[in-house]
Scaffold this motif. Sequence first.
Motif, PDB file in Angstrom:
ATOM      1  N   PRO A  58      69.579  41.204  35.593  1.00  0.00           N
ATOM      2  CA  PRO A  58      68.828  40.038  36.117  1.00  0.00           C
ATOM      3  C   PRO A  58      67.608  40.433  36.936  1.00  0.00           C
ATOM      4  O   PRO A  58      66.575  39.748  36.909  1.00  0.00           O
ATOM      5  CB  PRO A  58      69.879  39.314  36.975  1.00  0.00           C
ATOM      6  CG  PRO A  58      71.180  39.715  36.398  1.00  0.00           C
ATOM      7  CD  PRO A  58      71.009  41.134  35.959  1.00  0.00           C
ATOM      8  N   LEU A  59      67.722  41.531  37.663  1.00  0.00           N
ATOM      9  CA  LEU A  59      66.575  41.993  38.444  1.00  0.00           C
ATOM     10  C   LEU A  59      65.432  42.438  37.534  1.00  0.00           C
ATOM     11  O   LEU A  59      64.255  42.139  37.794  1.00  0.00           O
ATOM     12  CB  LEU A  59      67.018  43.142  39.353  1.00  0.00           C
ATOM     13  CG  LEU A  59      66.026  43.608  40.423  1.00  0.00           C
ATOM     14  CD1 LEU A  59      65.690  42.482  41.376  1.00  0.00           C
ATOM     15  CD2 LEU A  59      66.603  44.789  41.199  1.00  0.00           C
ATOM     16  N   LEU A  60      65.752  43.139  36.453  1.00  0.00           N
ATOM     17  CA  LEU A  60      64.726  43.573  35.505  1.00  0.00           C
ATOM     18  C   LEU A  60      64.100  42.387  34.781  1.00  0.00           C
ATOM     19  O   LEU A  60      62.898  42.399  34.465  1.00  0.00           O
ATOM     20  CB  LEU A  60      65.336  44.544  34.483  1.00  0.00           C
ATOM     21  CG  LEU A  60      65.846  45.879  35.024  1.00  0.00           C
ATOM     22  CD1 LEU A  60      66.525  46.671  33.918  1.00  0.00           C
ATOM     23  CD2 LEU A  60      64.709  46.694  35.632  1.00  0.00           C
ATOM     24  N   GLN A  61      64.877  41.349  34.521  1.00  0.00           N
ATOM     25  CA  GLN A  61      64.345  40.170  33.842  1.00  0.00           C
ATOM     26  C   GLN A  61      63.426  39.360  34.745  1.00  0.00           C
ATOM     27  O   GLN A  61      62.411  38.824  34.293  1.00  0.00           O
ATOM     28  CB  GLN A  61      65.513  39.302  33.358  1.00  0.00           C
ATOM     29  CG  GLN A  61      66.313  39.940  32.231  1.00  0.00           C
ATOM     30  CD  GLN A  61      67.557  39.140  31.890  1.00  0.00           C
ATOM     31  OE1 GLN A  61      68.024  38.315  32.698  1.00  0.00           O
ATOM     32  NE2 GLN A  61      68.111  39.378  30.703  1.00  0.00           N
ATOM     33  N   SER A  62      63.765  39.289  36.024  1.00  0.00           N
ATOM     34  CA  SER A  62      62.931  38.512  36.948  1.00  0.00           C
ATOM     35  C   SER A  62      61.678  39.254  37.392  1.00  0.00           C
ATOM     36  O   SER A  62      60.666  38.639  37.724  1.00  0.00           O
ATOM     37  CB  SER A  62      63.756  38.130  38.178  1.00  0.00           C
ATOM     38  OG  SER A  62      64.201  39.299  38.869  1.00  0.00           O
ATOM     39  N   ALA A  63      61.717  40.587  37.403  1.00  0.00           N
ATOM     40  CA  ALA A  63      60.565  41.406  37.820  1.00  0.00           C
ATOM     41  C   ALA A  63      60.372  42.515  36.794  1.00  0.00           C
ATOM     42  O   ALA A  63      60.817  43.652  37.019  1.00  0.00           O
ATOM     43  CB  ALA A  63      60.787  41.970  39.217  1.00  0.00           C
ATOM     44  N   PRO A  64      59.730  42.232  35.657  1.00  0.00           N
ATOM     45  CA  PRO A  64      59.640  43.224  34.566  1.00  0.00           C
ATOM     46  C   PRO A  64      58.939  44.512  34.960  1.00  0.00           C
ATOM     47  O   PRO A  64      59.237  45.575  34.419  1.00  0.00           O
ATOM     48  CB  PRO A  64      58.857  42.475  33.476  1.00  0.00           C
ATOM     49  CG  PRO A  64      59.040  41.029  33.798  1.00  0.00           C
ATOM     50  CD  PRO A  64      59.127  40.945  35.274  1.00  0.00           C
ATOM     51  N   GLY A  65      58.025  44.459  35.922  1.00  0.00           N
ATOM     52  CA  GLY A  65      57.255  45.651  36.259  1.00  0.00           C
ATOM     53  C   GLY A  65      57.841  46.506  37.360  1.00  0.00           C
ATOM     54  O   GLY A  65      57.216  47.488  37.781  1.00  0.00           O
ATOM     55  N   ILE A  66      59.020  46.172  37.833  1.00  0.00           N
ATOM     56  CA  ILE A  66      59.592  46.897  38.966  1.00  0.00           C
ATOM     57  C   ILE A  66      59.946  48.324  38.556  1.00  0.00           C
ATOM     58  O   ILE A  66      60.365  48.593  37.424  1.00  0.00           O
ATOM     59  CB  ILE A  66      60.844  46.161  39.494  1.00  0.00           C
ATOM     60  CG1 ILE A  66      61.279  46.739  40.827  1.00  0.00           C
ATOM     61  CG2 ILE A  66      61.967  46.204  38.475  1.00  0.00           C
ATOM     62  CD1 ILE A  66      62.339  45.916  41.532  1.00  0.00           C
ATOM     63  N   ARG A  67      59.795  49.268  39.477  1.00  0.00           N
ATOM     64  CA  ARG A  67      60.089  50.667  39.194  1.00  0.00           C
ATOM     65  C   ARG A  67      61.580  50.950  39.345  1.00  0.00           C
ATOM     66  O   ARG A  67      62.253  50.340  40.200  1.00  0.00           O
ATOM     67  CB  ARG A  67      59.310  51.572  40.143  1.00  0.00           C
ATOM     68  CG  ARG A  67      57.797  51.484  40.000  1.00  0.00           C
ATOM     69  CD  ARG A  67      57.126  52.450  40.982  1.00  0.00           C
ATOM     70  NE  ARG A  67      57.550  52.177  42.355  1.00  0.00           N
ATOM     71  CZ  ARG A  67      57.477  53.061  43.346  1.00  0.00           C
ATOM     72  NH1 ARG A  67      57.010  54.278  43.106  1.00  0.00           N
ATOM     73  NH2 ARG A  67      57.872  52.744  44.562  1.00  0.00           N
ATOM     74  N   PRO A  68      62.110  51.875  38.562  1.00  0.00           N
ATOM     75  CA  PRO A  68      63.542  52.215  38.690  1.00  0.00           C
ATOM     76  C   PRO A  68      63.923  52.670  40.090  1.00  0.00           C
ATOM     77  O   PRO A  68      65.017  52.368  40.565  1.00  0.00           O
ATOM     78  CB  PRO A  68      63.726  53.332  37.666  1.00  0.00           C
ATOM     79  CG  PRO A  68      62.677  53.079  36.638  1.00  0.00           C
ATOM     80  CD  PRO A  68      61.505  52.540  37.393  1.00  0.00           C
TER      81      PRO A  68
END
Length: 489
Positions: A58-68
């Motif tokens: 869900p975090l990756l879907q809400s913020a696609p550009g976030i770094r690992p």
Amino acid sequence: MRYRLKEGPAQAAARAGFSAATGYRIEQDRRLPSQKKAPRERRRADPLAAIFDAEIVPLLQSAPGIRPVAVLDEMLRRHPDLSRNVRRTLERRIRGWRALHGKERDVVFRQVHEPGRLGLSDFTEMDSLGVTVAGVALEHRLYHFRLACSGFEHAHVILGGESYVALAEGLQNALWALGGAPREHRSDSLSAAFRNLEREVRDDLTTRYEALCVHYGMQPTRNNRGIAHENGSIESPHGHLKSAVRDALLLRGSNDFAELAAYRRFIDEIVGRINARNGKRIEAERALLQPLPAQRTSDYEETRVYVSSTGGFVLRKVFYTVPSRLIGHRLRVRLYDDRLELFLGSTTMMTLQRGRPGANGKHGHVINYRHIIHALRRKPMALLNLVYRDQVFPREAYRLTFERLCEQLPERAACKTMVELLSLAHERNCEAQLAQALQQCLDDGQLPDLGALDSRFAPKPAAVPQVHVRLASLRDYEALLDLATGVAA
């Protein structure tokens, strides 16, 4: 297996070079050894099993550009018992998830470059190379021009920022060195030159740039703002050129140059060697370029300034001195990247080195002590608290000498002595030689002796020519008068 098509297992195995037992074993199971290995199973519990689908996805879907690494920090905040050693596992999982479920990415389309069609311009920073001129760090960038097809390159040292003046000068130098003009010229919109400018000024720069391209018959184009790979034919060569300059500096053994002209020749030699490698392709494309116009167009900005009672004028937050006889006049100034040309009406007056304001926004100063020395001799105490005092001294030895004089003499005597030294350098045209003498005095811990220096740099009597004028006899003039009278009669 080829032998087994016609013969039995034992005979086929013998022909293949291994035992009959191996032949019968292969006969029973024809899978390859790599196919018989059992899949590797997990050796420890999955540390992300409980949180990847429930929290990380869900975090990756809400913020696609976030770094690992940001995701890891967030998971460590939520789950303090989670080990930081799962970073590589998390990065691998996120990379795999994005490959399957991530958003579509931009695609770079490689282009076929037609000879004689496209030329590109851009600027690149060079401060990281640590180049110095006479021991002073040179803050500069390179204007870089390149033909997309043949790879012809041209570089020009720019002392200021990205501007129309820098582009016009560098582009025209490149085109005249090339001997022709491409049909299209691409830039990156001069983003740095347009930044923080009013709309009217931006429109004026756009109009002047378009007029420059029309003068050379080129169609002006630009890449989308912030999309560097659209200018890939010039962006990538930036790195290659900077690497070549860095290697050449290492081979040279020094980053210091005696003057700016020497550094510019150094850059020209490097670019010349690059062009020599592409010589055949450049010659082939040169035949397809458009002919150049009869002459260059303007590569400067023109403005007018007023020379105040301070013996100079202020332009772009920089104060310039001029001869005091110009006080009260309005001068026409042509502003280039590295110089100013001054005109009084249509009469060319002089050329000044262009200055730059300080990094902290303070005014800069371009001072020639020869312009003000006659006034300083009448008011020597003005030197003590002069706004641009350090810029008055033409060399470091003069500044250090004044500091020594102020330490060991009263203020009035120190100022008077220093002004007389500057006057001596001006009148006897011995600035460099006097600087050496002053440095020697500093090294010896002595104060300069004005009388000795005046005698040392006085003109030698033998060097002054003796002119003997032989006066004609007055009788010769009377004879000419009598002859003129006789002719008239």
